[in-house]
Design an enzyme around this catalytic site. Structure first.
Site: not given
Length: 225
Positions: A103, A160, A190-192
């Site tokens: 993301l 995460l 901002g991540s995943r």
């Protein structure tokens, strides 16, 4: 458009100084105050963008029982064999498959359940804040992990955080039932998302593909019988 409730402190926190500066510059000739208000207005507008929570197809029509949906908007980083050392244990017969979605800071950050069922395990692990697109972030970064089970079907998914993200919001827990595509949390800045599926599932996305949370089918279960 809905705004996730976690965003309101950030939105109003930026609007307050903007309003004060605009008031200070109104009718007094203090142009500097009006100019200084613009960055705060821009920041507030970005916070609205970041915490937006648009309706998706799964909110209107229940998805078919055989589909697994993307849990987030973003870019597919992994689709296939799990990255080394990150697959959850124990593994099902045949092992896991992994789909990871990165993301960016302009993607919708509300997270949705990739499948339906009962949350049977939930865990949180503190860690580093490496860039979420880096492979090592999968086993070094701060994360929250959920195990979802429906009959003999099990899906594991993780939130995460990345360089800018500093908080994971998980609004579910053991014993809670989730529907496919149901909102269950978000990650800030901002991540995943990692999704682990048994080998019997057929992946329907590829690395580099853009996906939409609650709409893009990332995998399918084999037909019953």
């Amino acid at each position: 458009m809905r705004i996730d409730r976690a965003g309101w402190p950030f939105i109003t926190g930026s609007l307050a100084p903007a309003a004060l500066l605009a008031a200070a510059g109104a009718g007094t000739g203090r142009r500097w105050a009006r100019v200084a208000a613009w960055p705060f207005l821009a920041l507030s507008a970005y916070m609205v963008l970041f915490f937006r929570d648009p309706e998706r197809a799964c909110d209107r029509v229940e998805p078919p029982a055989d589909v697994v949906l993307s849990p987030a908007d973003g870019m597919v980083m992994v689709a296939g064999e799990p990255q080394e050392g990150v697959a959850p244990e124990p593994a099902p017969q045949g092992g896991w498959q992994q789909v990871s979605v990165f993301l960016s800071v302009v993607d919708v950050h509300v997270n949705r359940s990739p499948y339906r069922g009962e949350v049977v395990e939930s865990s949180y692990r503190p860690g580093s804040f490496l860039a979420a697109y880096r492979a090592e972030s999968a086993h070094r970064n701060e994360r929250s992990e959920l195990w979802l089970r429906e009959g003999d079907r099990t899906v594991v998914f993780r939130q995460l955080v990345g360089v800018l993200a500093r908080r994971i919001v998980t609004r579910t827990g053991v014993g809670r039932r989730l529907a496919t595509g149901e909102r269950f949390g978000l990650m800030k800045f901002g991540s995943r998302m990692d999704v682990f599926l048994p080998a019997e599932c057929t992946l329907t996305v590829r690395k580099g593909q853009r996906v939409r949370g609650g709409e893009t089918v990332i995998a399918r279960w084999p037909a019953a019988g």
